[in-house]
Design a protein around this motif. Sequence first.
Motif, PDB file in Angstrom:
ATOM      1  N   ILE A  80       4.382  41.420 -16.877  1.00 23.20           N
ATOM      2  CA  ILE A  80       5.349  40.373 -17.240  1.00 23.20           C
ATOM      3  C   ILE A  80       5.703  39.543 -16.009  1.00 23.20           C
ATOM      4  N   ALA A  81       6.029  40.214 -14.905  1.00 19.09           N
ATOM      5  CA  ALA A  81       6.391  39.498 -13.676  1.00 19.09           C
ATOM      6  C   ALA A  81       5.215  38.674 -13.158  1.00 19.09           C
ATOM      7  N   ALA A  82       4.018  39.239 -13.203  1.00 18.62           N
ATOM      8  CA  ALA A  82       2.835  38.522 -12.727  1.00 18.62           C
ATOM      9  C   ALA A  82       2.553  37.299 -13.598  1.00 18.62           C
ATOM     10  N   THR A  83       2.734  37.437 -14.894  1.00 15.86           N
ATOM     11  CA  THR A  83       2.494  36.309 -15.797  1.00 15.86           C
ATOM     12  C   THR A  83       3.482  35.181 -15.521  1.00 15.86           C
ATOM     13  N   LEU A  84       4.735  35.529 -15.324  1.00 17.24           N
ATOM     14  CA  LEU A  84       5.737  34.515 -14.974  1.00 17.24           C
ATOM     15  C   LEU A  84       5.358  33.801 -13.678  1.00 17.24           C
TER      16      LEU A  84
ATOM     17  N   LEU B 158       2.353  33.505 -12.364  1.00 17.58           N
ATOM     18  CA  LEU B 158       1.168  32.685 -12.602  1.00 17.58           C
ATOM     19  C   LEU B 158       1.521  31.374 -13.313  1.00 17.58           C
ATOM     20  N   ILE B 159       2.420  31.448 -14.288  1.00 18.83           N
ATOM     21  CA  ILE B 159       2.827  30.238 -15.013  1.00 18.83           C
ATOM     22  C   ILE B 159       3.499  29.256 -14.057  1.00 18.83           C
ATOM     23  N   HIS B 160       4.404  29.755 -13.225  1.00 23.36           N
ATOM     24  CA  HIS B 160       5.089  28.874 -12.289  1.00 23.36           C
ATOM     25  C   HIS B 160       4.112  28.300 -11.257  1.00 23.36           C
ATOM     26  N   ARG B 161       3.173  29.100 -10.816  1.00 20.42           N
ATOM     27  CA  ARG B 161       2.172  28.604  -9.866  1.00 20.42           C
ATOM     28  C   ARG B 161       1.263  27.571 -10.537  1.00 20.42           C
ATOM     29  N   TYR B 162       0.925  27.806 -11.800  1.00 23.75           N
ATOM     30  CA  TYR B 162       0.101  26.841 -12.534  1.00 23.75           C
ATOM     31  C   TYR B 162       0.824  25.495 -12.645  1.00 23.75           C
ATOM     32  N   GLN B 163       2.138  25.537 -12.834  1.00 26.89           N
ATOM     33  CA  GLN B 163       2.916  24.293 -12.901  1.00 26.89           C
ATOM     34  C   GLN B 163       2.744  23.487 -11.616  1.00 26.89           C
ATOM     35  N   GLN B 164       2.623  24.168 -10.508  1.00 27.98           N
ATOM     36  CA  GLN B 164       2.494  23.496  -9.221  1.00 27.98           C
ATOM     37  C   GLN B 164       1.079  22.977  -8.974  1.00 27.98           C
ATOM     38  N   THR B 165       0.079  23.683  -9.475  1.00 30.56           N
ATOM     39  CA  THR B 165      -1.301  23.378  -9.091  1.00 30.56           C
ATOM     40  C   THR B 165      -2.172  22.827 -10.207  1.00 30.56           C
ATOM     41  N   GLY B 166      -1.939  23.253 -11.451  1.00 25.79           N
ATOM     42  CA  GLY B 166      -2.817  22.869 -12.551  1.00 25.79           C
ATOM     43  C   GLY B 166      -4.187  23.531 -12.456  1.00 25.79           C
TER      44      GLY B 166
ATOM     45  N   CYS C  31       5.862  38.845 -24.708  1.00 26.07           N
ATOM     46  CA  CYS C  31       4.646  38.102 -25.020  1.00 26.07           C
ATOM     47  C   CYS C  31       4.976  36.832 -25.801  1.00 26.07           C
ATOM     48  N   ARG C  32       5.861  36.938 -26.772  1.00 24.07           N
ATOM     49  CA  ARG C  32       6.265  35.760 -27.555  1.00 24.07           C
ATOM     50  C   ARG C  32       6.921  34.708 -26.668  1.00 24.07           C
ATOM     51  N   ARG C  33       7.859  35.153 -25.833  1.00 22.36           N
ATOM     52  CA  ARG C  33       8.565  34.217 -24.957  1.00 22.36           C
ATOM     53  C   ARG C  33       7.609  33.561 -23.960  1.00 22.36           C
ATOM     54  N   LEU C  34       6.753  34.371 -23.339  1.00 23.59           N
ATOM     55  CA  LEU C  34       5.833  33.830 -22.348  1.00 23.59           C
ATOM     56  C   LEU C  34       4.775  32.933 -22.987  1.00 23.59           C
ATOM     57  N   SER C  35       4.347  33.268 -24.193  1.00 23.93           N
ATOM     58  CA  SER C  35       3.380  32.417 -24.897  1.00 23.93           C
ATOM     59  C   SER C  35       3.988  31.052 -25.192  1.00 23.93           C
TER      60      SER C  35
ATOM     61  N   TRP D 186       4.192  29.246 -21.917  1.00 25.64           N
ATOM     62  CA  TRP D 186       2.860  28.847 -21.489  1.00 25.64           C
ATOM     63  C   TRP D 186       2.375  27.614 -22.253  1.00 25.64           C
ATOM     64  N   ARG D 187       2.610  27.576 -23.559  1.00 25.57           N
ATOM     65  CA  ARG D 187       2.192  26.403 -24.339  1.00 25.57           C
ATOM     66  C   ARG D 187       2.894  25.138 -23.834  1.00 25.57           C
ATOM     67  N   ALA D 188       4.176  25.240 -23.554  1.00 26.48           N
ATOM     68  CA  ALA D 188       4.930  24.087 -23.063  1.00 26.48           C
ATOM     69  C   ALA D 188       4.423  23.644 -21.692  1.00 26.48           C
ATOM     70  N   VAL D 189       4.193  24.587 -20.803  1.00 30.51           N
ATOM     71  CA  VAL D 189       3.734  24.265 -19.443  1.00 30.51           C
ATOM     72  C   VAL D 189       2.317  23.721 -19.464  1.00 30.51           C
ATOM     73  N   SER D 190       1.429  24.362 -20.204  1.00 29.07           N
ATOM     74  CA  SER D 190       0.028  23.936 -20.195  1.00 29.07           C
ATOM     75  C   SER D 190      -0.131  22.555 -20.819  1.00 29.07           C
ATOM     76  N   THR D 191       0.660  22.242 -21.821  1.00 28.67           N
ATOM     77  CA  THR D 191       0.610  20.923 -22.440  1.00 28.67           C
ATOM     78  C   THR D 191       1.129  19.863 -21.472  1.00 28.67           C
TER      79      THR D 191
END
Length: 80
Positions: free
Chosen positions: A14-18, A20-28, A56-60, A63-68
């Motif tokens: 869970i912590a790693a996924t969070l 990764l999501i925040h890092r993805y926001q920075q880098t794409g 999983c529901r919350r992170l999904s 993730w959809r909001a960030v990836s879009t």
Amino acid sequence: MNTPQQHDTHEIVIAATLWLIHRYQQTGCCKLARMIEQHLAWMHDRGDSPRLADACRRLSFEWRAVSTATSMRPTHPILH
């Protein structure tokens, strides 16, 4: 060497996924996107834990909001 208990593993994923999501926001970065998808799939496959299923529901959703939002942003090389 002690192996982590299942509860500890869930917390780590869970912590790693969070992170990764925040890092993805920075880098794409596409590689980060694939790792996020793998983490979400791992959590989904272990949905017998109510806490993990909820995470999983919350992170999904996050993730959809960030990836879009990130996919609409112009990309440029980012050094990791």
